[in-house]
Design a protein around this motif. Structure first.
Motif, PDB file in Angstrom:
ATOM      1  N   LYS A  34      94.425  53.089  42.390  1.00 18.23           N
ATOM      2  CA  LYS A  34      93.899  51.786  42.812  1.00 18.23           C
ATOM      3  C   LYS A  34      93.357  51.936  44.228  1.00 18.23           C
ATOM      4  CE  LYS A  34      96.399  48.235  40.314  1.00 18.23           C
ATOM      5  NZ  LYS A  34      97.096  46.964  40.441  1.00 18.23           N
ATOM      6  N   ALA A  35      92.109  51.573  44.416  1.00 17.57           N
ATOM      7  CA  ALA A  35      91.503  51.534  45.744  1.00 17.57           C
ATOM      8  C   ALA A  35      91.114  50.077  45.984  1.00 17.57           C
ATOM      9  CB  ALA A  35      90.293  52.460  45.808  1.00 17.57           C
ATOM     10  N   MET A  36      92.104  49.283  46.341  1.00 16.13           N
ATOM     11  CA  MET A  36      91.931  47.836  46.370  1.00 16.13           C
ATOM     12  C   MET A  36      92.284  47.259  47.733  1.00 16.13           C
ATOM     13  SD  MET A  36      91.498  47.074  42.955  1.00 16.13           S
ATOM     14  CE  MET A  36      91.958  45.376  42.874  1.00 16.13           C
ATOM     15  N   ALA A  78      85.225  60.562  43.722  1.00 16.07           N
ATOM     16  CA  ALA A  78      83.823  60.729  44.128  1.00 16.07           C
ATOM     17  C   ALA A  78      82.900  60.012  43.142  1.00 16.07           C
ATOM     18  CB  ALA A  78      83.473  62.206  44.216  1.00 16.07           C
ATOM     19  N   LEU A  79      83.200  60.144  41.858  1.00 15.01           N
ATOM     20  CA  LEU A  79      82.398  59.478  40.830  1.00 15.01           C
ATOM     21  C   LEU A  79      82.443  57.962  41.022  1.00 15.01           C
ATOM     22  CD1 LEU A  79      80.818  59.757  38.107  1.00 15.01           C
ATOM     23  CD2 LEU A  79      83.027  59.490  36.981  1.00 15.01           C
ATOM     24  N   GLU A  86      81.167  52.090  48.139  1.00 14.32           N
ATOM     25  CA  GLU A  86      82.410  52.036  48.916  1.00 14.32           C
ATOM     26  C   GLU A  86      82.843  50.609  49.229  1.00 14.32           C
ATOM     27  OE1 GLU A  86      83.846  54.804  51.116  1.00 14.32           O
ATOM     28  OE2 GLU A  86      82.634  56.426  50.327  1.00 14.32           O
ATOM     29  N   SER A  87      81.962  49.644  49.024  1.00 16.76           N
ATOM     30  CA  SER A  87      82.288  48.272  49.431  1.00 16.76           C
ATOM     31  C   SER A  87      82.834  47.423  48.283  1.00 16.76           C
ATOM     32  CB  SER A  87      81.044  47.611  50.024  1.00 16.76           C
ATOM     33  OG  SER A  87      80.033  47.538  49.055  1.00 16.76           O
ATOM     34  N   ARG A 110      81.418  42.128  42.895  1.00  9.59           N
ATOM     35  CA  ARG A 110      81.317  41.524  44.226  1.00  9.59           C
ATOM     36  C   ARG A 110      81.669  42.550  45.285  1.00  9.59           C
ATOM     37  NH1 ARG A 110      78.596  36.830  43.906  1.00  9.59           N
ATOM     38  NH2 ARG A 110      79.357  35.641  42.159  1.00  9.59           N
ATOM     39  N   LYS A 111      80.967  42.497  46.355  1.00 10.86           N
ATOM     40  CA  LYS A 111      81.345  43.329  47.491  1.00 10.86           C
ATOM     41  C   LYS A 111      82.508  42.672  48.210  1.00 10.86           C
ATOM     42  CE  LYS A 111      76.909  45.481  48.148  1.00 10.86           C
ATOM     43  NZ  LYS A 111      75.820  45.793  49.035  1.00 10.86           N
TER      44      LYS A 111
END
Length: 166
Positions: A34-36, A78-79, A86-87, A110-111
Motif C-alpha cells: 500500500k502506497a497510501m 516502478a510499474l 507519483e501523485s 484523483r490526485k
C-alpha cells in the motif's frame, strides 16, 4: 515482457481492497503493498456523487518475474509509479495459483492534492459552522441577559409609577 492486462472501473475501492487481499482456496498472496496517503474510505466519501471511485489494473505476470520477491516488488513499484504517477494513492497485490501470477493494482484517479483540498475545504466549513454555533449561543445568552435586564427595568418603572400615582 508484460502483454496481458485488463483495466477495470471500480465502484467501491474500499470493498475491492478487502477482496483482493484475501486469497482464494487455490491461490497464495505473494506480495501486498500500500502506497497510501489517504484511506480508500476518504476517496469514497469524496467521490460519493460520481460514478466510479477509481480503477483496477489486472496484469498477468510472466513466470520469470516470480523468482526473486525483492526484485518483483521493485518492478511492480516502478510499474505502478510509471503507470499511474507519483501523485496518486495505490495498492497492489500479487496473487499466485501455482500456474499464473497476477498483479492487481488499485488506484484512485484523483490526485492526492484534490483530496487534500477537499479535506481542507470541509475542515474550513466545519470551523465556520462551529464559529457560527458559538456566536448563536453568545447571542442567545446575550438576549436572555437583555430580557432579564429589561424585565428588571420594567419592574422598577412600574414600581416607580405606582409610587407616583399613590
Amino acid at each position: 515482457m508484460i502483454e496481458n492486462f485488463q483495466n477495470i472501473e471500480v465502484l467501491n475501492l474500499e470493498k475491492r481492497s478487502k477482496i483482493i487481499d484475501k486469497p482464494n482456496r487455490n491461490e497464495v498472496i505473494l506480495l501486498h503493498v500500500k502506497a497510501m496517503k489517504f484511506e480508500w474510505k476518504q476517496y469514497a466519501d469524496f467521490e460519493k456523487n460520481h460514478r466510479a471511485e477509481g480503477r483496477e489494473i489486472i496484469v498477468l505476470l510472466p513466470e520469470e518475474m516470480l523468482g526473486d520477491l525483492i526484485q518483483l516488488k521493485k518492478t511492480c513499484d516502478a510499474l505502478a509509479k510509471r503507470g499511474i504517477g507519483e501523485s496518486r494513492d495505490y495498492e497492489y497485490v500479487i496473487r499466485w495459483n501455482n500456474k499464473l501470477a497476477t498483479l492487481h493494482l488499485l488506484f484512485s484517479e484523483r490526485k492526492k492534492m484534490l483530496v487534500e483540498r477537499q479535506k481542507s475545504i470541509q475542515e474550513i466549513f466545519g470551523m465556520i459552522k462551529r464559529r457560527i454555533d458559538k456566536l448563536n449561543l453568545m447571542l442567545k445568552t446575550r438576549n436572555l441577559d437583555m430580557k432579564r435586564e429589561l424585565s428588571k427595568k420594567t419592574a422598577m418603572a412600574r414600581s416607580n409609577m405606582k409610587d407616583l400615582l399613590f
